[in-house]
Design an enzyme around this catalytic site. Structure first.
Site, PDB file in Angstrom:
ATOM      1  N   THR A 136       0.875  -1.165   0.000  1.00 28.30           N
ATOM      2  CA  THR A 136       0.000   0.000   0.000  1.00 28.30           C
ATOM      3  C   THR A 136       0.910   1.212   0.000  1.00 28.30           C
ATOM      4  O   THR A 136       1.928   1.237   0.687  1.00 28.30           O
ATOM      5  CB  THR A 136      -0.898   0.030   1.253  1.00 28.30           C
ATOM      6  OG1 THR A 136      -1.739  -1.125   1.260  1.00 28.30           O
ATOM      7  CG2 THR A 136      -1.775   1.282   1.260  1.00 28.30           C
ATOM      8  N   GLY A 166     -10.076  -3.600   1.155  1.00 28.11           N
ATOM      9  CA  GLY A 166      -9.309  -3.949   2.339  1.00 28.11           C
ATOM     10  C   GLY A 166      -9.299  -2.828   3.361  1.00 28.11           C
ATOM     11  O   GLY A 166     -10.203  -1.988   3.413  1.00 28.11           O
ATOM     12  N   ASP A 186      -1.972  -7.332   5.077  1.00 28.05           N
ATOM     13  CA  ASP A 186      -3.154  -8.099   4.700  1.00 28.05           C
ATOM     14  C   ASP A 186      -4.398  -7.351   5.144  1.00 28.05           C
ATOM     15  O   ASP A 186      -4.866  -7.475   6.272  1.00 28.05           O
ATOM     16  CB  ASP A 186      -3.097  -9.488   5.352  1.00 28.05           C
ATOM     17  CG  ASP A 186      -4.224 -10.406   4.891  1.00 28.05           C
ATOM     18  OD1 ASP A 186      -5.237  -9.907   4.375  1.00 28.05           O
ATOM     19  OD2 ASP A 186      -4.081 -11.632   5.045  1.00 28.05           O
TER      20      ASP A 186
END
Length: 276
Positions: A136, A166, A186
């Protein structure tokens, strides 16, 4: 970013400009950001982005946004022009178009690299290579006037389900601004723990950025077991310009302040300086 900050520009402009440059660079797409990012399992690039200021109530985000190579710019418009804080999918794209953004064909959002990876995925249902980290793009800026802003952007998990979102664009999960935090890893797991908000609360109680990041990571690992911990990286900045970071995996980040002659590139448990 360094030149903009030294020139006195505000933190939000700095974050938006720097992030948009990376988002629109097809070569950075392989890091799962913006143009050139990996598509979902139907071959469509969907991007998430958010921006948040340290001022209460100043937050804007988009998710599952198609056809816009610089989603962070749309996220800022959501913060400034919309009565809502988070827009997704077709609604986010329609909002962007109303404000003058041009939606591009999906083919323009793919790079040779991501298109090839998708073709291999379709034929084999496997990735072309292992990703050691889920990336990210996160930026934090503290300007000369003491304003602090954080922004995040991602094209999400490669070959994800359409509409999957997410942690990145969710306040308290992928980012939070007061003292400021950004997270990566994650996203499907991270959002269950609101780690960015937790880090900020610990800093408000007197913890340093580094102490807060490590305490939050330790808390997550205690709750689920160190051997079962998912990928998560945290980076935080307080109003004194102090930085901290913690991660369950190798985690690179860069940092600069006025007292440094060069930008520092750091990896958890390692440190070296580079000239930028």
């Amino acid at each position: 970013m360094r030149c903009m900050l030294l020139a006195g520009q505000n933190a939000t402009d700095v974050v938006e400009t720097a992030m948009a440059e990376v988002e629109d660079d097809v070569d950075t797409g392989r890091h799962i950001v913006g143009r050139g990012g990996y598509p979902n399992f139907k071959g469509v690039v969907e991007c998430d982005a958010a921006i948040m200021e340290g001022v209460p109530g100043r937050f804007g985000a988009v998710a599952a946004l198609c056809g816009i190579a610089q989603p962070c710019r749309v996220a800022r418009k959501v913060m400034e022009k919309s009565p809502h804080s988070l827009l997704v999918g077709d609604g986010a794209e329609a909002f962007a178009q109303e404000l003058g953004f041009t939606s591009e064909p999906n083919a323009n959002m793919l790079s040779d690299h991501s298109a090839t990876a998708y073709r291999v995925f379709i034929h084999t249902h496997t990735h072309t290579h292992k990703h050691t980290h889920t990336h990210t793009h996160g930026l934090i800026a503290l300007d000369l006037s003491g304003n602090i802003t954080v922004g995040v952007s991602t094209s999400g998990a490669p070959f994800k389900s359409p509409g999957r979102v997410g942690d990145s664009p969710l306040p308290g999960c992928g980012l939070y601004a007061d003292h400021t935090v950004s997270s990566t890893g994650d996203g499907d797991k991270i959002m269950c723990y609101c780690p960015s908000f937790h880090v900020v609360q610990l800093m408000k109680q007197g913890s340093s950025p580094n102490e807060a990041c490590h305490a939050v990571l330790a808390d997550i690992q205690r709750r689920i077991g160190v051997d079962k911990c998912f990928e998560i990286g945290l980076i935080s900045l307080n109003m004194k310009g102090e930085v901290g970071a913690a991660s369950s995996v190798e985690f690179p980040y860069t940092f600069w302040s006025q007292v440094l002659s060069s930008v520092e590139e750091l990896v958890i448990n390692q440190q070296k300086s580079i000239n930028v």
